[in-house]
Design a protein around this motif. Structure first.
Motif, PDB file in Angstrom:
ATOM      1  N   ILE A   1      -4.525  17.122   2.735  1.00  0.00           N
ATOM      2  CA  ILE A   1      -3.395  17.414   2.587  1.00  0.00           C
ATOM      3  C   ILE A   1      -2.841  16.619   3.832  1.00  0.00           C
ATOM      4  N   ALA A   2      -3.526  16.804   5.529  1.00  0.00           N
ATOM      5  CA  ALA A   2      -3.314  16.693   6.799  1.00  0.00           C
ATOM      6  C   ALA A   2      -2.277  14.991   6.170  1.00  0.00           C
ATOM      7  N   LYS A   3      -2.989  14.119   5.777  1.00  0.00           N
ATOM      8  CA  LYS A   3      -2.220  12.169   5.096  1.00  0.00           C
ATOM      9  C   LYS A   3      -1.027  12.707   4.977  1.00  0.00           C
ATOM     10  N   GLU A   4      -1.225  13.583   3.659  1.00  0.00           N
ATOM     11  CA  GLU A   4       0.515  13.839   3.014  1.00  0.00           C
ATOM     12  C   GLU A   4       1.407  13.801   3.698  1.00  0.00           C
ATOM     13  N   ASN A   5       0.888  14.415   4.486  1.00  0.00           N
ATOM     14  CA  ASN A   5       2.169  15.911   5.811  1.00  0.00           C
ATOM     15  C   ASN A   5       2.273  14.921   7.176  1.00  0.00           C
ATOM     16  N   ILE A   6       1.453  14.222   7.168  1.00  0.00           N
ATOM     17  CA  ILE A   6       1.734  13.916   8.865  1.00  0.00           C
ATOM     18  C   ILE A   6       2.308  13.615   9.542  1.00  0.00           C
ATOM     19  N   ASN A   7       3.363  12.394   9.107  1.00  0.00           N
ATOM     20  CA  ASN A   7       4.692  11.464   8.494  1.00  0.00           C
ATOM     21  C   ASN A   7       6.116  12.095   8.669  1.00  0.00           C
ATOM     22  N   GLN A   8       5.399  13.438   7.747  1.00  0.00           N
ATOM     23  CA  GLN A   8       7.005  14.703   7.226  1.00  0.00           C
ATOM     24  C   GLN A   8       7.947  15.111   8.402  1.00  0.00           C
ATOM     25  N   PRO A   9       8.823  15.276   8.382  1.00  0.00           N
ATOM     26  CA  PRO A   9       9.527  16.702   9.274  1.00  0.00           C
ATOM     27  C   PRO A   9       8.453  17.305   9.700  1.00  0.00           C
TER      28      PRO A   9
ATOM     29  N   PHE B   1      -7.365  23.933  15.204  1.00  0.00           N
ATOM     30  CA  PHE B   1      -7.756  23.142  13.876  1.00  0.00           C
ATOM     31  C   PHE B   1      -6.176  22.194  13.737  1.00  0.00           C
ATOM     32  N   ILE B   2      -5.311  22.407  13.410  1.00  0.00           N
ATOM     33  CA  ILE B   2      -4.238  22.007  12.859  1.00  0.00           C
ATOM     34  C   ILE B   2      -4.431  20.785  13.635  1.00  0.00           C
ATOM     35  N   LYS B   3      -4.160  20.756  15.454  1.00  0.00           N
ATOM     36  CA  LYS B   3      -3.311  19.096  15.711  1.00  0.00           C
ATOM     37  C   LYS B   3      -5.236  18.424  15.426  1.00  0.00           C
ATOM     38  N   LEU B   4      -6.578  18.467  14.915  1.00  0.00           N
ATOM     39  CA  LEU B   4      -7.758  18.296  14.724  1.00  0.00           C
ATOM     40  C   LEU B   4      -7.388  17.585  14.065  1.00  0.00           C
ATOM     41  N   LEU B   5      -6.994  18.190  12.750  1.00  0.00           N
ATOM     42  CA  LEU B   5      -6.924  17.275  11.666  1.00  0.00           C
ATOM     43  C   LEU B   5      -5.522  16.331  11.712  1.00  0.00           C
ATOM     44  N   MET B   6      -4.818  17.052  11.830  1.00  0.00           N
ATOM     45  CA  MET B   6      -3.588  16.072  12.547  1.00  0.00           C
ATOM     46  C   MET B   6      -4.349  14.112  13.591  1.00  0.00           C
ATOM     47  N   ASP B   7      -5.016  14.424  14.777  1.00  0.00           N
ATOM     48  CA  ASP B   7      -5.720  13.605  15.210  1.00  0.00           C
ATOM     49  C   ASP B   7      -6.414  13.333  14.648  1.00  0.00           C
ATOM     50  N   VAL B   8      -7.323  13.218  13.246  1.00  0.00           N
ATOM     51  CA  VAL B   8      -8.202  13.485  12.451  1.00  0.00           C
ATOM     52  C   VAL B   8      -7.843  11.712  11.798  1.00  0.00           C
ATOM     53  N   VAL B   9      -6.170  12.384  11.143  1.00  0.00           N
ATOM     54  CA  VAL B   9      -5.980  11.833  10.261  1.00  0.00           C
ATOM     55  C   VAL B   9      -5.073  10.472  11.114  1.00  0.00           C
ATOM     56  N   LYS B  10      -4.758  10.206  12.042  1.00  0.00           N
ATOM     57  CA  LYS B  10      -4.244   9.664  13.029  1.00  0.00           C
ATOM     58  C   LYS B  10      -4.674   8.345  13.656  1.00  0.00           C
ATOM     59  N   GLY B  11      -6.455   9.132  13.678  1.00  0.00           N
ATOM     60  CA  GLY B  11      -7.909   7.619  14.361  1.00  0.00           C
ATOM     61  C   GLY B  11      -8.198   6.949  12.629  1.00  0.00           C
TER      62      GLY B  11
END
Length: 86
Positions: A34-42, A71-81
């Motif tokens: 879910i995070a990967k699919e949405n990380i680059n979306q507005p 939690f959401i920030k952690l998900l985003m950080d995991v995907v970015k990392g």
């Protein structure tokens, strides 16, 4: 005292979330997907929160708690990392 209660509430929410992930090993993969699919979306943060709530057993309220935000920030950080490894 209020700060201690808030910190305990955050810990309790994270504990419930981790319990769910341990009981359902596929949940972690679903969260990352879910995070990967949405990380680059507005409005990526909001989209991830909504999709997590809609597609998993983890429910994030409309009014996000401090634990929700972390939690959401952690998900985003995991995907970015993860994307930086490749």
């Amino acid at each position: 005292m209020t700060n201690e209660l808030n910190q305990q509430r955050i810990i309790d929410e994270f504990t419930r979330c981790f319990r769910k992930m341990l009981m359902d090993p596929e949940l972690a993969a679903e969260l990352v997907r879910i995070a990967k699919e949405n990380i680059n979306q507005p409005n990526a943060y909001q989209r991830i929160a909504e999709e997590v709530s809609n597609q998993t057993t983890i429910k994030i309220q409309e009014e996000h708690t401090e634990a929700d935000r972390r939690f959401i920030k952690l998900l985003m950080d995991v995907v970015k990392g993860d994307s930086q490894l490749y």
